[in-house]
Design a protein around this motif. Structure first.
Motif, PDB file in Angstrom:
ATOM      1  N   ARG A 182      -2.144   3.680  -0.310  1.00 53.83           N
ATOM      2  CA  ARG A 182      -3.278   3.635  -1.249  1.00 53.83           C
ATOM      3  C   ARG A 182      -4.481   2.943  -0.629  1.00 53.83           C
ATOM      4  N   ASP A 183      -4.263   2.080   0.359  1.00 57.61           N
ATOM      5  CA  ASP A 183      -5.362   1.450   1.087  1.00 57.61           C
ATOM      6  C   ASP A 183      -5.812   2.314   2.257  1.00 57.61           C
ATOM      7  N   ASP A 255      -0.808   5.244  -8.447  1.00 61.17           N
ATOM      8  CA  ASP A 255      -2.022   5.375  -7.635  1.00 61.17           C
ATOM      9  C   ASP A 255      -1.676   5.640  -6.177  1.00 61.17           C
ATOM     10  N   GLN A 256      -0.503   5.168  -5.749  1.00 58.59           N
ATOM     11  CA  GLN A 256      -0.071   5.432  -4.381  1.00 58.59           C
ATOM     12  C   GLN A 256       0.035   6.934  -4.127  1.00 58.59           C
ATOM     13  N   LEU A 259      -3.680   8.751  -4.614  1.00 59.99           N
ATOM     14  CA  LEU A 259      -4.621   8.488  -3.537  1.00 59.99           C
ATOM     15  C   LEU A 259      -4.177   9.105  -2.217  1.00 59.99           C
ATOM     16  N   THR A 260      -2.867   9.151  -1.989  1.00 55.88           N
ATOM     17  CA  THR A 260      -2.380   9.756  -0.749  1.00 55.88           C
ATOM     18  C   THR A 260      -2.629  11.257  -0.749  1.00 55.88           C
TER      19      THR A 260
END
Length: 298
Positions: A182-183, A255-256, A259-260
């Motif tokens: 996610r980052d 969200d992981q 977002l990926t």
């Protein structure tokens, strides 16, 4: 005593040795052991110094010479900063060598001695050459341009040379020295905007390969039936080789996944031509529209 010294010198089957040195010897040090993460298979260690992180909190270092398994270390140099309010420039030259044995790590450290002079200039020249091929905003002022360049350097420093994994930070405490998809989704976007399309392509393959192909269940005693991450999802974070860092703490986050998937599709928009765009979408397709093997576990 001697048996320990012999084991240390010969190396380990699983792990690495780190040798840290400076242009001048440190005035204080502490090598610690994070006991919250015990040695695999138990341990016969009786020396239990605690973590270097905890040791450093009071400003005094214990001088512990050794740590095992999940080890950490802190070194201190006494530096004269001059009178309060006076601008003082301090330079501390340090080197970190990593090897499979104590002797190899020490040899690498020894080889680096004498190379401190001019090291900063050589490093800056190398980074300037790399940045020369990338795009940064230059029409919004020099501070923003300098910030953007430093950000890109940080991303490059945190990228694994082999797998393309990108750590969220070099920090181990807290533990951000891992690829958090996610980052790293936003890291990929920054690199794509800057023009490093190839680096993002490598990282996209890493993300595709680390997606759960089957549902993952806990392997903790008494929690074996606990679903920790469904098929098609990603774990919270990964080591550079793609291994999950944990299957207990927050292993599934919505969200992981979102977002990926967004990162994998957005990357295609920055392809330099239609052929490259087709290639990156084809490589990501198994993650974008996955098919999973049948299982009795749901």
């Amino acid at each position: 005593g001697q048996s320990l010294a012999s084991a240390v010198a010969s190396g380990t089957d699983d792990g690495v040795f780190l040798s840290l040195a400076g242009a001048t010897p440190p005035d204080a040090w502490s090598v610690g052991w994070d006991r919250s993460r015990p040695c695999p298979g138990g341990s016969a260690w009786t020396w239990s110094p605690g973590t270097a992180w905890a040791d450093a909190q009071d400003g005094e270092l214990s001088g512990s010479p050794l740590g095992a398994c999940q080890a950490d270390a802190v070194f201190g140099w006494d530096v004269d900063l001059g009178a309060p309010g006076q601008l003082t420039v301090i330079s501390l030259d340090q080197v970190v060598a990593v090897a499979a044995s104590q002797s190899a790590a020490l040899a690498a450290t020894s080889a680096s001695r004498g190379q401190f002079d001019g090291a900063l200039a050589r490093s800056e020249a190398a980074w300037d050459a790399w940045l020369g091929g990338l795009k940064v905003p230059t029409n919004l002022g020099e501070p923003l341009a300098a910030f953007s360049k430093r950000t890109l350097i940080a991303l490059a420093q945190g990228t694994d040379r082999s797998s393309g994994a990108m750590v969220a930070s070099i920090s181990r405490q807290p533990g951000y020295h891992l690829d958090w998809p996610r980052d790293s989704a936003f890291f990929d976007l920054a690199l794509d905007v800057a023009g490093d399309f190839d680096a993002v392509s490598v990282h996209s393959r890493f993300l595709t390969e680390t997606q759960n192909r089957v549902a993952k269940f806990s392997d903790f005693e008494g929690l074996e039936d606990r679903l920790v991450s469904p098929a098609g999802a990603w774990f919270m974070n990964f080591w550079a080789d793609g291994q999950e860092s944990t299957n207990f703490l927050n292993p599934f986050e919505i969200d992981q996944v979102g977002l990926t998937l967004w990162a994998l599709t957005t990357h295609a928009a920055y392809a330099p031509n239609a052929n490259r765009r087709r290639d990156v979408l084809a490589a990501a397709w198994p993650a974008l529209l996955p098919t999973f093997p049948k299982t009795n576990q749901t």
